[in-house]
Design a protein around this motif. Structure first.
Motif, PDB file in Angstrom:
ATOM      1  N   MET A   1      -2.270   0.134   2.877  1.00  0.00           N
ATOM      2  CA  MET A   1      -2.194  -1.293   3.213  1.00  0.00           C
ATOM      3  C   MET A   1      -0.750  -1.772   3.237  1.00  0.00           C
ATOM      4  O   MET A   1      -0.342  -2.516   4.133  1.00  0.00           O
ATOM      5  N   LEU A   2       0.043  -1.358   2.237  1.00  0.00           N
ATOM      6  CA  LEU A   2       1.449  -1.765   2.164  1.00  0.00           C
ATOM      7  C   LEU A   2       2.215  -1.239   3.376  1.00  0.00           C
ATOM      8  O   LEU A   2       3.008  -1.971   3.991  1.00  0.00           O
ATOM      9  N   ALA A   3       1.982   0.040   3.727  1.00  0.00           N
ATOM     10  CA  ALA A   3       2.665   0.631   4.873  1.00  0.00           C
ATOM     11  C   ALA A   3       2.284  -0.087   6.168  1.00  0.00           C
ATOM     12  O   ALA A   3       3.138  -0.330   7.034  1.00  0.00           O
ATOM     13  N   LEU A   4       1.010  -0.458   6.274  1.00  0.00           N
ATOM     14  CA  LEU A   4       0.550  -1.161   7.473  1.00  0.00           C
ATOM     15  C   LEU A   4       1.168  -2.549   7.563  1.00  0.00           C
ATOM     16  O   LEU A   4       1.568  -2.996   8.649  1.00  0.00           O
ATOM     17  N   TYR A   5       1.296  -3.219   6.424  1.00  0.00           N
ATOM     18  CA  TYR A   5       1.917  -4.548   6.411  1.00  0.00           C
ATOM     19  C   TYR A   5       3.392  -4.450   6.823  1.00  0.00           C
ATOM     20  O   TYR A   5       3.879  -5.255   7.617  1.00  0.00           O
ATOM     21  N   LEU A   6       4.108  -3.469   6.283  1.00  0.00           N
ATOM     22  CA  LEU A   6       5.517  -3.289   6.632  1.00  0.00           C
ATOM     23  C   LEU A   6       5.675  -2.967   8.121  1.00  0.00           C
ATOM     24  O   LEU A   6       6.631  -3.403   8.759  1.00  0.00           O
ATOM     25  N   TRP A   7       4.725  -2.202   8.662  1.00  0.00           N
ATOM     26  CA  TRP A   7       4.749  -1.896  10.093  1.00  0.00           C
ATOM     27  C   TRP A   7       4.606  -3.184  10.916  1.00  0.00           C
ATOM     28  O   TRP A   7       5.332  -3.390  11.883  1.00  0.00           O
ATOM     29  N   HIS A   8       3.690  -4.052  10.494  1.00  0.00           N
ATOM     30  CA  HIS A   8       3.523  -5.345  11.175  1.00  0.00           C
ATOM     31  C   HIS A   8       4.832  -6.147  11.134  1.00  0.00           C
ATOM     32  O   HIS A   8       5.246  -6.740  12.133  1.00  0.00           O
ATOM     33  N   VAL A   9       5.463  -6.156   9.967  1.00  0.00           N
ATOM     34  CA  VAL A   9       6.700  -6.927   9.795  1.00  0.00           C
ATOM     35  C   VAL A   9       7.814  -6.360  10.676  1.00  0.00           C
ATOM     36  O   VAL A   9       8.518  -7.104  11.372  1.00  0.00           O
TER      37      VAL A   9
END
Length: 345
Positions: free
Chosen positions: A238-246
């Motif tokens: 989830m954290l990696a996916l959020y950073l990808w979005h950012v």
């Protein structure tokens, strides 16, 4: 019998779990039955290498490299995050903990369970709570099926010896299946049933090498392993996916993380990983039974707990003005749907 099979089918990971436990029961109570020889022994005990090889061949044929760019990117991000956290935990236990285990939890079991994910459960949950790019990520995430990634981690860390020839021999069936499946839709369709058909036979053969007392004692640590997978593996994804979005500068309403939570599981085929690796490095043989038992328990644990985690996250996102629909609309160039944010914001 039909009623019994339907009842057993309701057990999470039943296709792998039930035959494995039956194999362990038979091996523990009446081991002579499996030593009759001929086709009986070959199918239910000694034929495990052929069954696993055929299984990986069929799995490879189902990995599709054709997918939309966001789905591929999302799949790569999730794959690296899940594998990274699995290797981090596994090597930490192997090199930092005094006896190389975490209260009896083996590094082999940790990496095998936390780096693998239940593709069927992922697709089912992303179909209900996610969008097209979430479901499409499975084309990349299918790479974590089988022992390949676990083999790389243990070999690179020096925890096992995998000569290049043995490594190639282990992954060649999956590579051939991959090439065949991506060059011939007919071959992919033909091999698709094998992905499920072979599982119960391979599972029984694995169980035939496990003493039931090991399942009752060491398998209990699999509950901890399952919870670690949901919390840490899912959290990292989830954290990696959020950073990808950012980093991709996606608008806040499109920063959907459902796929990350849906990746917080252990697939039933991960139970075969310890046995598969022991065929290449015999020094792992003494811990195959314990590691398989721990992974088997983690499969059930994640199958029960992870769907609730995904449902909670989907609800939390909507309360905070984030939705899979908004993400999909953004990729397709449509206006973002208007969503009311949570009053607390």
């Amino acid at each position: 019998m039909e009623t019994l099979l339907r009842q057993l089918g309701r057990i999470p990971g039943a296709l792998m779990i039930v035959p494995l436990f039956l194999g362990a029961v038979v091996a523990s109570l009446t081991p002579g039955v499996l030593e009759l020889g001929s086709f009986t022994t070959a199918l239910f005990k000694s034929g495990l290498p052929a069954l696993i090889g055929l299984f990986f061949f069929c799995v490879g044929a189902q990995i599709d490299v054709r997918a939309a760019v966001p789905a591929v990117e999302k799949g790569i991000v999730l794959l690296l995050a899940k594998y990274g956290i699995a290797v981090l935990f596994g090597l930490f236990v192997a090199f930092v903990m005094p006896d190389g285990t975490l209260w009896g939890l083996l590094p082999l079991a940790i990496i095998a369970a936390m780096s693998n994910s239940n593709g069927s459960l992922f697709v089912a949950l992303t179909s209900e709570f996610g969008n097209k790019t979430d479901k499409g990520a499975i084309s990349v995430l299918s790479i974590n099926d089988g022992p390949f990634l676990t083999m790389i981690a243990l070999g690179a860390a020096g925890l096992a010896e995998f000569p290049m020839a043995a490594l190639l021999a282990a992954i060649l069936p999956m590579l051939i299946g991959f090439i065949l499946g991506n060059t011939s839709p007919t071959a992919r369709k033909f091999l698709a049933p094998g992905e499920k058909l072979i599982i119960p036979f391979a599972a029984f053969a694995i169980g035939a090498g496990i003493n039931f007392s090991v399942l009752l004692s060491s398998g209990a640590m699999g509950i901890l392993l399952g919870l670690m997978t949901v919390v840490f593996s899912g959290g990292a994804a989830m954290l990696a996916l959020y950073l990808w979005h950012v980093l991709r500068r996606h608008p806040r309403p499109t920063r959907n993380m459902v796929a990350g939570a849906a990746e917080a599981s252990t697939a039933g085929n991960a139970i075969a990983t310890p046995a598969a690796l022991a065929m290449i490095d015999p020094s792992l043989e003494p811990i195959v039974g314990i590691a398989s038992a721990q992974v088997a328990t983690a499969v059930v644990c994640t199958a029960f707990t992870m769907p609730f985690f995904v449902a909670w996250l989907a609800s939390w996102q909507r309360r905070n003005g984030i939705s899979p629909e908004a993400e999909e609309a953004y990729y397709e160039g449509r206006p973002l749907p208007v969503m009311k944010a949570h009053p607390a914001e």
